[in-house]
Scaffold this active site. Structure first.
Site, short mmCIF file in Angstrom:
data_model
loop_
_atom_site.label_atom_id
_atom_site.label_comp_id
_atom_site.label_asym_id
_atom_site.label_seq_id
_atom_site.Cartn_x
_atom_site.Cartn_y
_atom_site.Cartn_z
N PRO A 131 -11.67 -7.41 -0.36
CA PRO A 131 -11.85 -8.85 -0.46
C PRO A 131 -10.53 -9.54 -0.77
O PRO A 131 -9.94 -9.29 -1.82
CB PRO A 131 -12.84 -9.01 -1.62
CG PRO A 131 -13.39 -7.66 -1.88
CD PRO A 131 -12.38 -6.69 -1.41
N GLU A 132 -10.07 -10.34 0.15
CA GLU A 132 -8.89 -11.16 -0.09
C GLU A 132 -9.38 -12.59 -0.29
O GLU A 132 -10.58 -12.82 -0.42
CB GLU A 132 -7.93 -11.06 1.11
CG GLU A 132 -7.51 -9.62 1.41
CD GLU A 132 -6.54 -9.50 2.58
OE1 GLU A 132 -5.73 -10.42 2.77
OE2 GLU A 132 -6.60 -8.50 3.30
N HIS A 179 -23.44 3.74 -7.06
CA HIS A 179 -22.27 2.87 -7.23
C HIS A 179 -22.59 1.56 -7.92
O HIS A 179 -21.81 0.62 -7.86
CB HIS A 179 -21.57 2.61 -5.89
CG HIS A 179 -21.28 3.86 -5.13
ND1 HIS A 179 -20.48 4.86 -5.63
CD2 HIS A 179 -21.69 4.28 -3.91
CE1 HIS A 179 -20.41 5.84 -4.74
NE2 HIS A 179 -21.14 5.51 -3.70
N ARG A 222 -15.50 2.48 -4.52
CA ARG A 222 -14.23 3.14 -4.86
C ARG A 222 -13.74 2.83 -6.27
O ARG A 222 -12.72 3.37 -6.69
CB ARG A 222 -13.16 2.77 -3.83
CG ARG A 222 -13.06 3.86 -2.78
CD ARG A 222 -12.14 3.46 -1.66
NE ARG A 222 -12.92 2.99 -0.53
CZ ARG A 222 -12.43 2.78 0.68
NH1 ARG A 222 -11.16 2.96 0.90
NH2 ARG A 222 -13.21 2.39 1.65
N ARG A 266 15.14 -12.59 -3.16
CA ARG A 266 14.52 -11.27 -3.02
C ARG A 266 15.01 -10.56 -1.76
O ARG A 266 15.07 -11.15 -0.69
CB ARG A 266 13.00 -11.42 -2.93
CG ARG A 266 12.42 -12.28 -4.01
CD ARG A 266 12.02 -11.42 -5.15
NE ARG A 266 11.56 -12.25 -6.25
CZ ARG A 266 10.90 -11.78 -7.28
NH1 ARG A 266 10.63 -10.51 -7.34
NH2 ARG A 266 10.52 -12.57 -8.25
#
Length: 267
Positions: free
Chosen positions: A2-3, A92, A111, A149
């Site tokens: 999920p983003e 789960h 997971r 960066r």
DNA sequence: AGCTTCGCCTGCTTGC
DNA sequence: TGCAAGCAGGCGAAGC
């Protein structure tokens, strides 16, 4: 995975059934679900949910009279609301939170990369190192972040401390539409910040409108699948023709992540 | 401080 | 056909 678009869809779906509800009792199955520094979920009991919002990739449940319950879904986390008396599948299932009136919030995570963070304070964004949202950050601030960066832009986009909400799928998609090679150092991309930020927002907008991307586990709150994966330009399309130039999409590894791009269209 | 790599975790896919 | 290895990745920790 999920983003931002998936979490936005989840949060929108949770709002109506949760806002105004009082929490009676919350339990978890395993302590590793807590992020460092979190209060225990028992602390939630007696509090009323006042709003449900998204901060980066986190679902944030704000409580009255005080407190916040932050849920990071990791890769495979899933929230479900159903009758508390029922017998839901237990596989789960890591947490159950009963609400006044008979429903419960169930948290599933195959997971187990997801985390809960329960706190009194509202300054969780600082505590969790969650950087600015791509919809709120200004091009100038974004440019300053990238300017010094040397790391590849793809790596920087994935760093939630710098900008929050973008994961592996949408970093690849955004860089494709911005025409930027994912290996380009941040300092070089800084000159094209305005264009990149605009493409990031467009990609996130479109993905959100299509209900997010379902690769395997993600479901919308009503159980339906996201549809945006049908529109991916590069993600998961190794060896397939680029939709713009027809040449083959390549896959490399950056920051330990599969990275998809078109060597012709992205420079 | 910035950057990279590793480990967590399970299930699906690949290869012998 | 069956089994083992490989792969997927969000995110924090550790190492350089």
């Amino acid at each position: 995975m999920p983003e931002l678009p998936e979490v936005e869809n989840i949060v929108r779906g949770l709002r109506e059934p949760l806002v105004g509800r009082r929490i009676e009792d919350a339990r978890i199955r395993c302590r590793s679900l807590y992020r460092r520094g979190s209060l225990r979920v028992g602390w939630l009991a007696g509090r009323v949910i006042v709003c449900v919002e998204r901060v980066g990739k986190n679902a944030v449940i704000r409580l009255s009279p005080e407190g916040v319950w932050v849920i990071n879904l990791g890769m495979t986390g899933r929230l479900e609301i159903g009758p508390a008396g029922g017998r839901p599948p237990r596989a789960h299932l890591h947490s159950r939170t009963r609400l006044e009136g008979g429903d419960e919030i169930r948290y599933y995570d195959t997971r187990r990369f997801g985390h809960f963070y329960v706190a009194k304070t509202c300054d969780f964004a600082r505590e969790l190192n969650v950087g600015p949202d791509p919809y709120l950050i200004s091009p100038e601030t974004f440019r300053r972040i990238l300017e010094r960066r040397r790391a590849p832009i793809k790596t920087l986009l994935l760093d939630q401390r710098l900008i929050s909400g973008i994961g592996n799928i949408y970093s690849d998609e955004s860089l494709f539409f911005a025409g930027i090679d994912p290996r380009t150092p941040g300092s070089i991309v800084a000159r094209r910040t305005r264009r990149l930020l605009s493409r990031i927002r467009t990609v996130l907008d479109r993905a959100t409108a299509h209900g997010g991307s379902t690769l395997r586990d993600y479901r919308r709150p009503d159980g339906s699948l996201g549809r945006f994966q049908e529109f991916h330009a590069v993600y998961g399309r190794r060896g397939l023709p680029c939709t713009r130039c027809g040449r083959s999409i390549q896959k490399i590894t950056l920051a330990g992540r599969g990275t998809h791009f078109c060597p012709t269209c992205q420079r």
